[in-house]
Design an enzyme around this catalytic site. Structure first.
Site, PDB file in Angstrom:
ATOM      1  N   LEU A  17      61.306  46.242 -35.899  1.00  0.00           N
ATOM      2  CA  LEU A  17      60.454  45.072 -36.174  1.00  0.00           C
ATOM      3  C   LEU A  17      61.303  43.922 -36.690  1.00  0.00           C
ATOM      4  O   LEU A  17      61.034  42.749 -36.439  1.00  0.00           O
ATOM      5  CB  LEU A  17      59.453  45.416 -37.280  1.00  0.00           C
ATOM      6  CG  LEU A  17      58.109  46.022 -36.905  1.00  0.00           C
ATOM      7  CD1 LEU A  17      57.313  46.285 -38.167  1.00  0.00           C
ATOM      8  CD2 LEU A  17      57.353  45.049 -36.014  1.00  0.00           C
ATOM      9  N   GLN A  18      62.343  44.297 -37.454  1.00  0.00           N
ATOM     10  CA  GLN A  18      63.208  43.278 -38.074  1.00  0.00           C
ATOM     11  C   GLN A  18      64.010  42.481 -37.056  1.00  0.00           C
ATOM     12  O   GLN A  18      64.537  41.422 -37.354  1.00  0.00           O
ATOM     13  CB  GLN A  18      64.221  43.950 -39.023  1.00  0.00           C
ATOM     14  CG  GLN A  18      63.614  44.521 -40.255  1.00  0.00           C
ATOM     15  CD  GLN A  18      64.476  45.609 -40.860  1.00  0.00           C
ATOM     16  OE1 GLN A  18      65.240  45.353 -41.786  1.00  0.00           O
ATOM     17  NE2 GLN A  18      64.382  46.826 -40.358  1.00  0.00           N
ATOM     18  N   ARG A  74      53.170  46.800 -50.806  1.00  0.00           N
ATOM     19  CA  ARG A  74      52.856  46.645 -52.237  1.00  0.00           C
ATOM     20  C   ARG A  74      51.345  46.812 -52.485  1.00  0.00           C
ATOM     21  O   ARG A  74      50.935  47.462 -53.436  1.00  0.00           O
ATOM     22  CB  ARG A  74      53.331  45.262 -52.695  1.00  0.00           C
ATOM     23  CG  ARG A  74      52.916  44.843 -54.086  1.00  0.00           C
ATOM     24  CD  ARG A  74      53.464  43.464 -54.369  1.00  0.00           C
ATOM     25  NE  ARG A  74      54.915  43.507 -54.526  1.00  0.00           N
ATOM     26  CZ  ARG A  74      55.525  43.848 -55.661  1.00  0.00           C
ATOM     27  NH1 ARG A  74      54.825  44.134 -56.721  1.00  0.00           N
ATOM     28  NH2 ARG A  74      56.823  43.884 -55.724  1.00  0.00           N
ATOM     29  N   THR A 125      73.731  38.204 -35.464  1.00  0.00           N
ATOM     30  CA  THR A 125      73.361  39.569 -35.865  1.00  0.00           C
ATOM     31  C   THR A 125      72.495  39.481 -37.107  1.00  0.00           C
ATOM     32  O   THR A 125      72.774  38.665 -37.987  1.00  0.00           O
ATOM     33  CB  THR A 125      74.598  40.455 -36.162  1.00  0.00           C
ATOM     34  OG1 THR A 125      74.171  41.600 -36.921  1.00  0.00           O
ATOM     35  CG2 THR A 125      75.666  39.727 -36.970  1.00  0.00           C
ATOM     36  N   LYS A 176      54.097  51.215 -65.304  1.00  0.00           N
ATOM     37  CA  LYS A 176      54.185  50.782 -63.916  1.00  0.00           C
ATOM     38  C   LYS A 176      53.869  51.990 -63.037  1.00  0.00           C
ATOM     39  O   LYS A 176      54.663  52.930 -62.952  1.00  0.00           O
ATOM     40  CB  LYS A 176      55.602  50.268 -63.630  1.00  0.00           C
ATOM     41  CG  LYS A 176      55.707  49.587 -62.302  1.00  0.00           C
ATOM     42  CD  LYS A 176      57.054  48.956 -62.102  1.00  0.00           C
ATOM     43  CE  LYS A 176      57.148  48.412 -60.692  1.00  0.00           C
ATOM     44  NZ  LYS A 176      58.496  48.178 -60.274  1.00  0.00           N
ATOM     45  N   ALA A 219      61.139  44.237 -55.499  1.00  0.00           N
ATOM     46  CA  ALA A 219      61.227  45.702 -55.447  1.00  0.00           C
ATOM     47  C   ALA A 219      61.655  46.295 -56.791  1.00  0.00           C
ATOM     48  O   ALA A 219      62.278  45.628 -57.612  1.00  0.00           O
ATOM     49  CB  ALA A 219      62.223  46.109 -54.362  1.00  0.00           C
ATOM     50  N   ARG A 249      51.397  54.852 -55.827  1.00  0.00           N
ATOM     51  CA  ARG A 249      52.399  55.597 -55.049  1.00  0.00           C
ATOM     52  C   ARG A 249      53.795  54.981 -55.164  1.00  0.00           C
ATOM     53  O   ARG A 249      53.934  53.765 -55.353  1.00  0.00           O
ATOM     54  CB  ARG A 249      52.019  55.599 -53.565  1.00  0.00           C
ATOM     55  CG  ARG A 249      50.928  56.582 -53.258  1.00  0.00           C
ATOM     56  CD  ARG A 249      50.468  56.438 -51.826  1.00  0.00           C
ATOM     57  NE  ARG A 249      49.572  57.525 -51.475  1.00  0.00           N
ATOM     58  CZ  ARG A 249      48.818  57.556 -50.390  1.00  0.00           C
ATOM     59  NH1 ARG A 249      48.854  56.544 -49.536  1.00  0.00           N
ATOM     60  NH2 ARG A 249      48.046  58.580 -50.133  1.00  0.00           N
ATOM     61  N   ASP A 286      72.459  41.420 -39.434  1.00  0.00           N
ATOM     62  CA  ASP A 286      73.101  42.068 -40.591  1.00  0.00           C
ATOM     63  C   ASP A 286      73.798  41.107 -41.563  1.00  0.00           C
ATOM     64  O   ASP A 286      74.075  41.477 -42.702  1.00  0.00           O
ATOM     65  CB  ASP A 286      74.140  43.091 -40.106  1.00  0.00           C
ATOM     66  CG  ASP A 286      73.486  44.287 -39.436  1.00  0.00           C
ATOM     67  OD1 ASP A 286      72.257  44.410 -39.520  1.00  0.00           O
ATOM     68  OD2 ASP A 286      74.212  45.084 -38.823  1.00  0.00           O
TER      69      ASP A 286
HETATM   70  O1  F6P Z   1      73.731  45.360 -35.927  1.00  0.00           O
HETATM   71  C1  F6P Z   1      72.400  45.031 -35.943  1.00  0.00           C
HETATM   72  C2  F6P Z   1      71.551  46.252 -36.110  1.00  0.00           C
HETATM   73  O2  F6P Z   1      70.199  45.848 -36.059  1.00  0.00           O
HETATM   74  C3  F6P Z   1      71.816  47.107 -37.342  1.00  0.00           C
HETATM   75  O3  F6P Z   1      71.257  46.612 -38.525  1.00  0.00           O
HETATM   76  C4  F6P Z   1      71.236  48.434 -36.928  1.00  0.00           C
HETATM   77  O4  F6P Z   1      71.808  49.466 -37.669  1.00  0.00           O
HETATM   78  C5  F6P Z   1      71.611  48.498 -35.483  1.00  0.00           C
HETATM   79  O5  F6P Z   1      71.737  47.163 -35.032  1.00  0.00           O
HETATM   80  C6  F6P Z   1      70.636  49.237 -34.594  1.00  0.00           C
HETATM   81  O6  F6P Z   1      71.122  49.189 -33.284  1.00  0.00           O
HETATM   82  P1  F6P Z   1      70.333  49.675 -31.998  1.00  0.00           P
HETATM   83  O7  F6P Z   1      69.219  48.719 -31.753  1.00  0.00           O
HETATM   84  O8  F6P Z   1      71.341  49.658 -30.903  1.00  0.00           O
HETATM   85  O9  F6P Z   1      69.820  51.036 -32.328  1.00  0.00           O
END
Ligand code: F6P
Length: 329
Positions: A260-261, A160, A131, A219, A192, A168, A133
């Site tokens: 994207l992540q 950035r 995961t 800044k 950040a 902004r 997370d």
């Molecule tokens: O648990 C992984 C995760 O990418 C979380 O960070 C995010 O909140 C969630 O899944 C999003 O889930 P889904 O793709 O089912 O909307």
């Protein structure tokens, strides 16, 4: 449970994470090395219920180590949360002569596995933390976290440039409904000006004070990284709330990095981690383990009971958080 394991099935479940394929590859290759037969279950527990189970050969996992997503597909199966769903899944495993299962996923995946083992202890299951997370107790890292943070940092770097050009303030939302790991690491690596995470209450005054402190030293732009599960609301709410309190910026913008992540080629770190955990999961089953997550602690493979992995919380490193706040000023 000490029966010899001959046929292992592997599945990926819950949100996909870059590096899941590298874990599947390691499982298949180590299984073959030990003369075990290996099966892929498509779409996680849903595929277990529907019986979409296919034999895997070593050639099936060639050329996947660098690929994001999961070749086994994934799902968040509601049916598996019911005893009836799990019964169907069990019957399919028996029908296919499966002796044991490796489940790659997160909290929901291991909760499902735990219930299944309670009802059907004759089929051992071990888990692999996959995961983005990084929120599972019992492992220093989960598969996909490193890649997700790298993606988020690249996005912050790009934001950035434009934030600076236009004077902004940007609120950048990263994933993490219950966990601030991605946000904290992205904020530190992305330089950040602030970070909002579920593990820490921040109020409007604190946030405005922080931004004003930056403005005092000329800044003229700032980036605040916001985890989905922060306490102040959505990024859009937050932007609205600070709108008339930070008139030293030309404008306020919001960017949600979103899914994207979850995609993209896994980083070297995630590939190595996934290979170690996939390899270790096969050995764990051969050593008659069940009901455990195979994780990594201090660079060593480490077993944690599913119950602990899903119920105990993995605290953020408080020192890292303190440092992030200081460096953000
Ligand atoms: O648990 C992984 C995760 O990418 C979380 O960070 C995010 O909140 C969630 O899944 C999003 O889930 P889904 O793709 O089912 O909307």
């Amino acid at each position: 449970m000490n029966k010899d394991i001959k046929r292992i099935a592997v599945l990926t479940s819950g949100g996909d994470a870059p590096g899941m394929n590298a874990a599947v590859r390691a499982i298949v290759r180590n299984a073959f090395n030990n003369d075990l037969h290996i099966y892929g279950i498509m779409r996680g527990y849903q595929g277990m219920i529907e019986g979409t189970i296919k034999r895997l050969e070593t050639s099936d996992v060639s050329n996947i180590i660098h690929r994001g997503g999961t070749v086994l597909k994934t799902a968040r199966s509601k049916e598996f949360m019911t005893p009836e769903g799990r019964k169907k899944a069990y019957e399919n495993l028996i029908y296919n002569d499966i002796d044991a299962v490796i489940a790659i996923g997160g909290n929901g995946t291991f909760t499902g596995a735990m219930h299944f083992i309670e009802e059907y202890p004759d089929i051992p299951i071990v888990g692999i933390p996959g995961t983005i997370d990084n929120d599972l107790y019992g492992t220093d890292f989960t598969i996909g976290f490193d890649t997700a943070v790298n993606t988020a940092v690249q996005a912050v770097d790009k934001i950035r440039d434009t934030a600076d050009s236009h004077n902004r303030l940007f609120f950048v939302e990263v994933m993490g409904r219950h966990s601030g790991y991605i946000a904290l690491h992205t904020a530190i690596a992305g330089g950040a000006g602030g970070v909002l995470i579920p593990e820490e209450e921040t109020n409007l005054d604190d946030l405005v004070k922080l931004l004003k402190r930056g403005a005092k030293r000329a800044k003229l732009f700032s980036i605040v990284v916001v985890a989905e599960g922060n306490h102040m609301g959505t990024v859009y709410d937050i932007a609205k709330k600070v709108e008339d309190k930070v008139d030293f910026y030309d404008d306020i913008k919001v960017t949600v990095i979103g899914h994207l992540q979850r995609g993209g080629s896994p980083s070297y770190f995630d590939r190595v981690l996934a290979s170690i955990l996939g390899f270790g999961a096969v050995e764990a089953l051969m050593n008659h383990k069940t009901g455990i997550m195979v994780g990594i602690k201090n660079n060593n493979v480490h077993f944690t009971p599913f119950k602990d992995a899903i119920t105990k919380s993995k605290p953020l490193n408080k020192e890292l958080l303190r440092m992030a706040h200081i460096l953000a000023q």
